[in-house]
Design a protein around this motif. Structure first.
Motif, PDB file in Angstrom:
ATOM      1  N   GLY A 212       0.806  -1.221   0.000  1.00  0.00           N
ATOM      2  CA  GLY A 212       0.000   0.000   0.000  1.00  0.00           C
ATOM      3  C   GLY A 212       0.838   1.269   0.000  1.00  0.00           C
ATOM      4  N   SER A 236       6.598  -5.567   4.551  1.00  0.00           N
ATOM      5  CA  SER A 236       5.999  -6.858   4.189  1.00  0.00           C
ATOM      6  C   SER A 236       6.745  -7.375   2.955  1.00  0.00           C
ATOM      7  CB  SER A 236       4.532  -6.666   3.811  1.00  0.00           C
ATOM      8  OG  SER A 236       4.468  -5.958   2.582  1.00  0.00           O
ATOM      9  N   SER A 269      -1.724  -5.838   4.421  1.00  0.00           N
ATOM     10  CA  SER A 269      -3.041  -6.501   4.499  1.00  0.00           C
ATOM     11  C   SER A 269      -3.171  -7.423   5.711  1.00  0.00           C
ATOM     12  CB  SER A 269      -3.301  -7.289   3.216  1.00  0.00           C
ATOM     13  OG  SER A 269      -2.293  -8.256   3.025  1.00  0.00           O
ATOM     14  N   ALA A 271      -1.454 -10.713   5.857  1.00  0.00           N
ATOM     15  CA  ALA A 271      -1.365 -12.125   5.452  1.00  0.00           C
ATOM     16  C   ALA A 271      -0.696 -12.934   6.564  1.00  0.00           C
ATOM     17  CB  ALA A 271      -0.540 -12.240   4.170  1.00  0.00           C
ATOM     18  N   ASN A 288      -4.942   1.189   7.260  1.00  0.00           N
ATOM     19  CA  ASN A 288      -5.292   0.542   5.992  1.00  0.00           C
ATOM     20  C   ASN A 288      -6.589   1.165   5.481  1.00  0.00           C
ATOM     21  OD1 ASN A 288      -6.163  -1.484   3.990  1.00  0.00           O
ATOM     22  ND2 ASN A 288      -4.450  -2.672   4.824  1.00  0.00           N
ATOM     23  N   ASP A 290      -8.727  -0.272   3.658  1.00  0.00           N
ATOM     24  CA  ASP A 290      -9.777  -1.295   3.554  1.00  0.00           C
ATOM     25  C   ASP A 290     -10.240  -1.710   4.959  1.00  0.00           C
ATOM     26  OD1 ASP A 290     -11.336  -3.506   3.199  1.00  0.00           O
ATOM     27  OD2 ASP A 290      -9.768  -4.766   2.308  1.00  0.00           O
ATOM     28  N   ALA A 293      -9.596  -5.298   6.014  1.00  0.00           N
ATOM     29  CA  ALA A 293      -8.233  -5.866   5.963  1.00  0.00           C
ATOM     30  C   ALA A 293      -7.982  -6.747   7.197  1.00  0.00           C
ATOM     31  CB  ALA A 293      -7.201  -4.749   5.888  1.00  0.00           C
ATOM     32  N   THR A 294      -7.351  -7.909   6.962  1.00  0.00           N
ATOM     33  CA  THR A 294      -7.116  -8.881   8.046  1.00  0.00           C
ATOM     34  C   THR A 294      -6.279  -8.313   9.181  1.00  0.00           C
ATOM     35  OG1 THR A 294      -6.978 -10.449   6.228  1.00  0.00           O
ATOM     36  CG2 THR A 294      -6.432 -11.306   8.386  1.00  0.00           C
TER      37      THR A 294
END
Ligand code: FAD
Length: 323
Positions: A212, A236, A269, A271, A288, A290, A293-294
């Motif tokens: 991002g 990441s 995200s 992961a 984030n 979103d 997002a996890t």
């Protein structure tokens, strides 16, 4: 049951990595009145020995040898095995660092011993030392014991608090010599990648960026926040793969494992492979755009928004707080 525990000190650039002191604290916890003996391998390092006493070692053995100037598997394993042979400890602890991860399995193989890798906690219960270590990428924890022979363990950095430094502590420092031969590797030069001032795996604050962040220039903004906070910068694999930053910054299953007090994840995200490397952080802040997002499922604080709008605000606010 009193135990004699040997702790390998981990040195970089002529100073100790914190995990050296953390491993001493771990050893103290389970020595049950026995002896914690620290071993210092290197060249021109003996002057550092008293620091290990201040942090809790009862005794220090120093081994000075020109072959130990820089870490090589051959030289360090030969030296450490000779010290283990003469001291006959019940257990050997070292940091779960690049050195520990390479050295401990070699020693275990030579001693035909069991190895507990990446321990995050331990306790002595009767005759046994019970270690806790993460499994399934940090999703679960297992408790393990080694019931036969010498106990070998690597201790994850930033998990076990070191003892308070006490400069009034005294202890014996002994110099021993070892015979190092048939070296297959000779270090000619070490070229370090410059990743900023703070060591990622020992950092108390980590500012990490993901895909991002969108570009190398975007990543430079992270550096600004890290500088204000005295933090290390991480990433990441998404960000590394996209060439926004160097792979040495990668955190996760196939990167570094970090356990800072504060982890700020920007445009990541969440992961499972990333989370494996940072889920033990004490406080996680995620930014984030979103809301699904996890990363928000493990975050203590979540900011739903564009990181390029949030980042300058964070920098501005932290500048006011950090003197
Ligand atoms: P993405 O999943 O693409 O996420 C980017 C995030 O940024 C999204 O959530 C998006 O909403 C957000 N975003 C985009 N723009 C903005 C904006 N302007 N503001 C705010 N948010 C924004 N990954 C690791 O990290 N470490 C590892 O060690 C690792 N090892 C792996 C090992 C294996 C065997 C495999 C198969 C994978 C491994 N991965 C690892 C990869 C992992 O599966 C993910 O692909 C990777 O973590 C995704 O990186 P990311 O979150 O940066 O990217």
């Amino acid at each position: 049951m009193a135990r004699k525990i040997l702790v390998l000190a981990d040195i970089r650039d002529n100073s100790f990595r914190n995990v050296s002191f953390e491993a001493i604290a771990a050893a103290k916890k389970v020595a049950s009145g026995g002896e914690v003996l620290s071993v210092l391998l290197g060249e021109n390092v003996s002057g550092l020995a008293t620091e290990l006493i201040y942090y809790g070692a009862d005794r220090v053995v120093t081994v000075e040898n020109s072959s130990l100037k820089d870490y090589t598997s051959d030289a360090f394993s030969q030296a450490l095995l000779q010290v283990i042979h003469s001291e006959t400890p019940d257990a050997v602890f070292m940091g779960h660092t690049a050195v520990g991860k390479d050295l401990a399995p070699r020693i275990a193989m030579k001693k035909q011993a069991g190895l507990i890798s990446d321990a995050i906690d331990l306790e002595a219960v009767g005759e046994e030392v019970i270690f806790t270590r993460p499994i399934y990428s940090g999703k679960a924890f297992e408790k393990k014991v080694i019931s036969e022979g010498i106990i070998l363990a690597t201790i994850r950095p930033n998990n076990i608090a070191p003892l308070e430094k006490d400069e009034s502590r005294t202890g014996e420092v002994t110099a021993v010599s070892v015979d190092i031969k048939d070296l297959r590797t000779i270090i000619k030069e070490i070229v370090r990648k410059s990743t900023g001032g703070v060591d990622l795996s020992e950092a108390k604050i980590v500012v990490a960026g993901g895909r991002g962040v969108k570009s190398e220039e975007g990543f430079n903004k992270l550096n600004e926040l890290a500088e204000v906070l005295g933090a290390a910068v991480g990433a990441s694999r998404g960000a590394c793969d996209a060439e926004y930053c160097d792979y040495s910054l990668q955190i996760g299953q196939t990167g570094k494992v970090v356990t800072p007090d504060l982890y700020i994840a920007l445009g990541i995200s969440g992961a499972i492979q990333h989370v494996a490397g940072m889920s033990n952080s004490k406080c996680i802040v995620a930014v984030n755009k979103d809301p699904e997002a996890t990363i928000f499922t493990i975050a203590d604080y979540g900011i739903v928004g564009d990181l390029f709008e949030v980042l300058p605000l964070l920098i501005e606010e932290f500048k006011k707080e950090v003197v």
